[in-house]
Design an enzyme around this catalytic site. Structure first.
Site, PDB file in Angstrom:
ATOM      1  N   CYS A 105     -10.480  -3.017  -4.527  1.00  0.00           N
ATOM      2  CA  CYS A 105      -9.541  -4.059  -4.984  1.00  0.00           C
ATOM      3  C   CYS A 105     -10.290  -5.283  -5.482  1.00  0.00           C
ATOM      4  CB  CYS A 105      -8.575  -4.428  -3.863  1.00  0.00           C
ATOM      5  SG  CYS A 105      -7.390  -3.108  -3.528  1.00  0.00           S
ATOM      6  N   CYS A 129     -10.278  -4.780   0.043  1.00  0.00           N
ATOM      7  CA  CYS A 129     -11.361  -3.790   0.079  1.00  0.00           C
ATOM      8  C   CYS A 129     -12.220  -3.921  -1.188  1.00  0.00           C
ATOM      9  CB  CYS A 129     -10.792  -2.379   0.196  1.00  0.00           C
ATOM     10  SG  CYS A 129     -10.131  -1.725  -1.359  1.00  0.00           S
ATOM     11  N   ASN A 155       0.852  -1.199   0.000  1.00  0.00           N
ATOM     12  CA  ASN A 155       0.000   0.000   0.000  1.00  0.00           C
ATOM     13  C   ASN A 155       0.885   1.246   0.000  1.00  0.00           C
ATOM     14  OD1 ASN A 155       0.652  -0.809   2.698  1.00  0.00           O
ATOM     15  ND2 ASN A 155      -1.012   0.420   3.532  1.00  0.00           N
ATOM     16  N   ILE A 156       0.415   2.248  -0.721  1.00  0.00           N
ATOM     17  CA  ILE A 156       1.157   3.505  -0.868  1.00  0.00           C
ATOM     18  C   ILE A 156       0.188   4.633  -0.542  1.00  0.00           C
ATOM     19  CG2 ILE A 156       2.489   4.963  -2.440  1.00  0.00           C
ATOM     20  CD1 ILE A 156       2.859   2.338  -4.180  1.00  0.00           C
ATOM     21  N   GLU A 157       0.371   5.220   0.641  1.00  0.00           N
ATOM     22  CA  GLU A 157      -0.574   6.242   1.092  1.00  0.00           C
ATOM     23  C   GLU A 157      -0.174   7.633   0.590  1.00  0.00           C
ATOM     24  OE1 GLU A 157      -1.066   5.682   5.333  1.00  0.00           O
ATOM     25  OE2 GLU A 157      -2.257   3.863   4.958  1.00  0.00           O
ATOM     26  N   GLU A 190      -2.931  -4.649  -3.160  1.00  0.00           N
ATOM     27  CA  GLU A 190      -3.418  -5.565  -4.201  1.00  0.00           C
ATOM     28  C   GLU A 190      -3.428  -4.877  -5.557  1.00  0.00           C
ATOM     29  OE1 GLU A 190      -4.710  -4.712  -1.310  1.00  0.00           O
ATOM     30  OE2 GLU A 190      -6.208  -6.159  -0.596  1.00  0.00           O
ATOM     31  N   CYS A 237      -3.955   0.698  -2.727  1.00  0.00           N
ATOM     32  CA  CYS A 237      -3.844  -0.520  -1.923  1.00  0.00           C
ATOM     33  C   CYS A 237      -2.777  -1.459  -2.499  1.00  0.00           C
ATOM     34  CB  CYS A 237      -5.169  -1.272  -1.904  1.00  0.00           C
ATOM     35  SG  CYS A 237      -6.483  -0.451  -1.002  1.00  0.00           S
TER      36      CYS A 237
HETATM   37  N1  THU Z   1      -5.359  -1.294   2.264  1.00  0.00           N
HETATM   38  C1  THU Z   1      -4.791  -2.141   1.347  1.00  0.00           C
HETATM   39  O1  THU Z   1      -3.625  -1.981   0.986  1.00  0.00           O
HETATM   40  N2  THU Z   1      -5.569  -3.125   0.837  1.00  0.00           N
HETATM   41  C2  THU Z   1      -6.872  -3.335   1.161  1.00  0.00           C
HETATM   42  O2  THU Z   1      -7.536  -4.169   0.551  1.00  0.00           O
HETATM   43  C3  THU Z   1      -7.488  -2.559   2.229  1.00  0.00           C
HETATM   44  C4  THU Z   1      -6.723  -1.396   2.717  1.00  0.00           C
HETATM   45  C5  THU Z   1      -4.551  -0.204   2.809  1.00  0.00           C
HETATM   46  C6  THU Z   1      -4.991   1.161   2.376  1.00  0.00           C
HETATM   47  C7  THU Z   1      -4.455   2.008   3.496  1.00  0.00           C
HETATM   48  O3  THU Z   1      -3.106   2.361   3.200  1.00  0.00           O
HETATM   49  C8  THU Z   1      -4.465   1.109   4.706  1.00  0.00           C
HETATM   50  O4  THU Z   1      -4.610  -0.210   4.215  1.00  0.00           O
HETATM   51  C9  THU Z   1      -5.568   1.418   5.697  1.00  0.00           C
HETATM   52  O5  THU Z   1      -6.796   1.474   5.072  1.00  0.00           O
END
Ligand code: THU
Length: 126
Positions: A89, A86, A42-44, A55, A53
């Site tokens: 994804c 999520c 994940n890259i915020e 995935e 996300c």
């Molecule tokens: N996140 C994912 O990488 N994949 C998911 O399917 C659900 C959420 C990440 C997004 C965010 O950086 C962190 O989890 C919290 O929501």
């Protein structure tokens, strides 16, 4: 490549997670039908909605490299427990791998397997 190896590669990818806002790290490892693998984290972003996300990072890396035939995807998170993808994804998975498997690990270290269509049974489809 077996499910345990995919989980371990997802854990390695999780180390690259950029998640200073949630402090929730996610890693994914996508297996293509030709045996190649693509990992993602994940890259915020400070503009939260721009977050990607793990995935989708892995799937978009693969598609951008010309791969569209996927066998399965392993997903782990810093929660150490089952982390389901999520909705966004799942929708992306539905596009490329609706009949394929999502590999997760629970907090006992046991691997659990779900079909994408089990997690998103009535997926939108054009
Ligand atoms: N996140 C994912 O990488 N994949 C998911 O399917 C659900 C959420 C990440 C997004 C965010 O950086 C962190 O989890 C919290 O929501």
């Amino acid at each position: 490549m077996d499910n345990r190896e995919l989980i371990e590669k997802a854990k390695k990818a999780m180390e690259n997670s950029y998640s200073p806002y949630s402090n929730f790290k996610v890693g994914a490892c996508l297996l293509c039908s030709d045996g190649t693998i693509f990992t993602g984290c994940n890259i915020e972003n400070g503009s939260y909605g721009a977050t990607n996300c793990a995935e989708r990072t892995a799937i978009f890396k693969a598609v951008s490299e010309g791969k569209r035939d996927f066998s399965k995807i392993a997903i782990v998170s810093s929660s150490g427990d089952l982390t389901f993808p999520c909705g966004i994804c799942l929708q992306v998975m539905a596009e490329f791998m609706i009949d394929k498997e999502v590999i997760l690990e629970d907090n006992n270290g046991d691997i659990k397997i779900f079909k994408v269509k089990e997690l998103l049974p009535f997926a939108f489809n054009l």
